[in-house]
Motif scaffolding. Structure first.
Motif, PDB file in Angstrom:
ATOM      1  N   THR A 110       0.816  -1.209   0.000  1.00 10.29           N
ATOM      2  CA  THR A 110       0.000   0.000   0.000  1.00 10.29           C
ATOM      3  C   THR A 110       0.853   1.264   0.000  1.00 10.29           C
ATOM      4  O   THR A 110       0.315   2.362   0.102  1.00 10.29           O
ATOM      5  CB  THR A 110      -0.912   0.038   1.243  1.00 10.29           C
ATOM      6  N   ASN A 111       2.159   1.119  -0.124  1.00  5.22           N
ATOM      7  CA  ASN A 111       3.062   2.280  -0.067  1.00  5.22           C
ATOM      8  C   ASN A 111       2.672   3.185   1.095  1.00  5.22           C
ATOM      9  O   ASN A 111       2.399   4.387   0.918  1.00  5.22           O
ATOM     10  CB  ASN A 111       3.032   3.050  -1.397  1.00  5.22           C
ATOM     11  N   ALA A 112       2.691   2.624   2.287  1.00  9.88           N
ATOM     12  CA  ALA A 112       2.175   3.317   3.466  1.00  9.88           C
ATOM     13  C   ALA A 112       2.944   4.605   3.773  1.00  9.88           C
ATOM     14  O   ALA A 112       4.103   4.761   3.399  1.00  9.88           O
ATOM     15  CB  ALA A 112       2.234   2.374   4.670  1.00  9.88           C
ATOM     16  N   GLY A 113       2.262   5.502   4.463  1.00 14.60           N
ATOM     17  CA  GLY A 113       2.836   6.799   4.806  1.00 14.60           C
ATOM     18  C   GLY A 113       3.091   6.910   6.296  1.00 14.60           C
ATOM     19  O   GLY A 113       3.879   6.173   6.852  1.00 14.60           O
ATOM     20  N   GLY A 114       2.400   7.830   6.958  1.00  9.55           N
ATOM     21  CA  GLY A 114       2.588   8.010   8.392  1.00  9.55           C
ATOM     22  C   GLY A 114       3.098   9.396   8.704  1.00  9.55           C
ATOM     23  O   GLY A 114       3.004  10.306   7.881  1.00  9.55           O
ATOM     24  N   GLU A 170      -2.573   8.300   1.089  1.00 10.18           N
ATOM     25  CA  GLU A 170      -1.729   7.285   1.712  1.00 10.18           C
ATOM     26  C   GLU A 170      -2.436   5.979   2.032  1.00 10.18           C
ATOM     27  O   GLU A 170      -1.779   4.995   2.324  1.00 10.18           O
ATOM     28  CB  GLU A 170      -1.036   7.836   2.973  1.00 10.18           C
ATOM     29  N   HIS A 171      -3.743   5.904   1.968  1.00  9.35           N
ATOM     30  CA  HIS A 171      -4.441   4.675   2.367  1.00  9.35           C
ATOM     31  C   HIS A 171      -4.641   3.687   1.234  1.00  9.35           C
ATOM     32  O   HIS A 171      -4.982   2.531   1.487  1.00  9.35           O
ATOM     33  CB  HIS A 171      -5.790   5.004   3.000  1.00  9.35           C
TER      34      HIS A 171
END
Lengths: 473, 473
Positions: free
Chosen positions: B150-154, B431-432
């Protein structure tokens, strides 16, 4: 009317007389790569002035099934921008599309067209107090489109990454003439596959890059250039790790060369002087930079860094350039290695990488193996140690005939070097790309799963195979 | 024997009893996403213990034309890991593949399997004096494979980038069961298309990530956490630019929230205290960090940075956390916004981005437009201002029935928010990811050229459509 005539008339009507030509005087110079290794033919050279013109041209080519070979500054190292000898293709020059559309000071980014020359970009950024942090020998001719299509490297990758890391957004014309665009970049965007990444480094085989939005960084306020003599390539790597620890993000360049390369430069470049008094097995050229906000005490902390390295026997001797002129003189040595080596006689050159931590041992092993296998040759490695990427040259025995040697022993040597690199888990093309130069070697040595995937993607995006045929896949 | 029985027996023989089950008690909990929005069915749950086992399973599924829905910690936000209701698919748990294969101290990288939980990775890196610089609310369950897919962010993207920037190499099983691997990363490698990039963020629709080599950074030696009250969201952005100028690479987090979100947290989290005395239209949570090499004077320079900002009227008031406990208390407020907002009543939530420089004006315009269009609602935005990414919630009018409102007005509101974001050149999923939650909206609003390209790539790599069907494309 022949098909060629129909195509040409339609292209002329769409692009205008400056946009397409068959005049041999104009086309000929671009049909050979700059190193003179590849020569091709083309039915015409097209030079569209805009993305819209290029899109129309690509549609026309698709209709007539005419292959397209995109070309920027024609300064590539792998024949990626030279058409084949069939004369079927058109040569597509992006050089007229050379507008810098916008420099965004606050957002530190620039949007420019594919034909903008690297040096022009450097100057435009500098005028605004910013910097585009990628540079390489061909900066006077290399274009933004070519740099993106080949994911170009250079001497600042250690700190700033390859071209891929600097492309925030791009625009490209696809095989069917449609325009893909992400020119207004989003820092975060998770709407599916990152198609931009697919186009970067695809050498014009999946789409033709027409414009890009690129990252800029603050201008350099202070730089410290160091020349160090080191006892071994293993010590050079330890020195690099030490510099990374101490200088952190300020460390921008770390190049290595053996004594033999230094001597080749001293022999062939009249202006070059040895930076250090004695002989050293290896030399490291180190650049530490800071922008305005971080410029204080840079020199002092570099001096401390070197003293500590000297104490730990990571280096035998070192000198910090006293001024800009001396800094430039140090870099001139580095930039003169390739031409100086060329003057020494025939050689085969390899642009290779292995996992960063294995590079010192690889260099020792590869030099030993090649010189043992091919008596009379001399093997040297120099370049971007911090990236796990060196240029590995094998120089012919004295008196060898250039062409004959390169065609026979030279080719066998290259295959052996590539075999060795593959055995060490490395890449046969670290930064120059595949083009036509290494296509067969890639097919021979590449991971079959990756090759299969690449062919699937190529077929999906360019089913007729009209985009830069004969290159890469 | 039925086809299902043949498949199950073959899978059982290959994976063993721990590797595949139809036991409803074991499978059921994983068939609903954690927010309870999506519910699916599956013919079995497979839990291979190795890449080889998974490769064999995928071949078996290809043979029987059985769809596969990969799942990590089941903490995704878009239903990307929940199968559809047909019961055709197998649910593929990667949770048994949870080995950390190697931490390379010198090279600052870790190789681990897809099922490793983010928090476990944090702890393993910390034990070696290193840090994996990506974190998010679901760190106790989110897995490396899910984060990559998901190429996550944060909250650390500002400094370290999304997951994409931290993946040095990966291994994945493709639709035909072949294993693609770049686990031994090369810093420079220009052998064609960057297939790794294609797999990152593809939500399991092109391949199943089984392992990765990830970047680590030095542990934090010193951190300064600041809470600032700012007069407007435009001032918050100016403050961000000021902090970037002064703190440079040390600036690691910059989150914003409106007064209303702070109050929601204070109402719903008993332990929360307002960091500042007065009311402020907006609040910024700023984190500045340094590793051992750069820890000196961090606090003093942050104080100077804030004083200057105060002088330039970029902030009304600010406080630096006095100790670690207070730092954590500040972050607790930020991390409690989503649950606190949920307790206030029904709302629709949007994970959106626009070009970074447009975000302040977008927030003002979007809040105004939504509250005017939907009387009685309250619109709030909070989150990652520095990434041009906020979470944009529209809260139902008082007394609204949750389910009814979300199904009627809520859906219409979401479409309007997405229209607005698209008009501003932004993304409906910052980002989701897309999953099943936003698939139709992506089809409605996405760039047709990009969507066409994605479908071409999907068809090329997964012609039978067995990998995570119904998600993304």
């Amino acid at each position: 009317m022949t098909g060629q005539q129909t195509f040409f008339d339609a292209a002329l009507a769409s692009l205008g007389p400056r946009g397409i030509t068959c005049d041999a005087d104009l086309v000929e110079p671009w049909l050979t790569d700059w190193r003179g290794r590849f020569q091709g033919r083309a039915r015409a050279m097209a030079s569209p002035a805009s993305t819209a013109e290029l899109s129309a041209l690509v549609r026309l080519c698709a209709e007539h099934r005419i292959p397209i070979v995109p070309q920027g500054g024609n300064s590539g190292m792998a024949g990626g921008a030279t058409p084949d000898r069939s004369g079927e293709a058109i040569l597509l020059s992006l050089r007229r599309m050379n507008g810098i559309r916008e420099i965004d000071l606050e957002g530190r980014k620039v949007t420019c067209e594919a034909g903008v020359i690297l040096q022009t970009l450097h100057e435009a950024a500098a005028e605004k107090g910013l910097r585009f942090p990628l540079t390489l020998g061909g900066k006077g001719s290399a274009t933004v489109g070519g740099l993106i299509s080949t994911n170009a490297g250079g001497t600042q990758v250690l700190r700033h990454g390859s071209m891929r890391a600097l492309v925030l957004g791009l625009e490209a014309v696809l095989a069917d003439g449609q325009v893909f665009s992400t020119l207004v970049p989003l820092k975060k965007d998770n709407r599916g596959f990152d198609l931009k990444q697919l186009l970067i480094g695809s050498e014009g085989t999946l789409g033709i890059v027409t414009a890009a939005t690129l990252k800029l960084v603050p201008a350099i306020a202070e730089r410290v250039v160091i020349w160090a003599g080191v006892p071994s390539i293993q010590a050079a790597r330890a020195l690099l790790l030490h510099c990374e620890d101490v200088a952190g993000e300020s460390l921008e360049g770390f190049e290595v060369l053996p004594q033999a390369s230094l001597e080749a430069v001293l022999d062939h470049v009249p202006a070059a002087r040895a930076p250090l008094a004695g002989l050293h097995p290896w030399h490291a050229l180190i650049e530490v930079v800071a922008d305005e906000a971080n410029a204080d005490h840079l020199r002092e902390s570099c001096e401390a860094m070197l003293e500590e390295a000297f104490g730990s026997e990571l280096l035998d001797d070192a000198v910090i350039a006293a001024n800009e002129a001396q800094s430039e003189a140090f870099w001139l040595i580095r930039d003169s290695i390739s031409p100086a080596e060329r003057e020494r006689g025939p050689a085969v050159q390899h642009d290779i990488s292995v996992p960063v931590e294995r590079m010192p041992d690889f260099i020792d092993a590869a030099v030993r193996e090649m010189e043992a296998s091919w008596p009379g040759t001399e093997a040297i490695a120099f370049g971007h140690l911090g990236d796990g990427n060196v240029h590995f040259h094998v120089i012919a025995p004295g008196g060898a005939d250039r062409d004959a040697w390169q065609e026979s022993d030279g080719k066998r040597i290259s295959r052996q070097v590539h075999d060795l690199v593959t055995k060490w888990g490395g890449s046969i093309s670290a930064e120059h790309g595949i083009g036509q130069l290494k296509r067969d070697e890639l097919a021979r040595l590449g991971d079959p799963v990756a090759l299969h995937l690449m062919r699937q993607v190529k077929r999906a995006l360019d089913p007729e195979g009209l985009l830069n045929p004969g290159k890469l896949v």
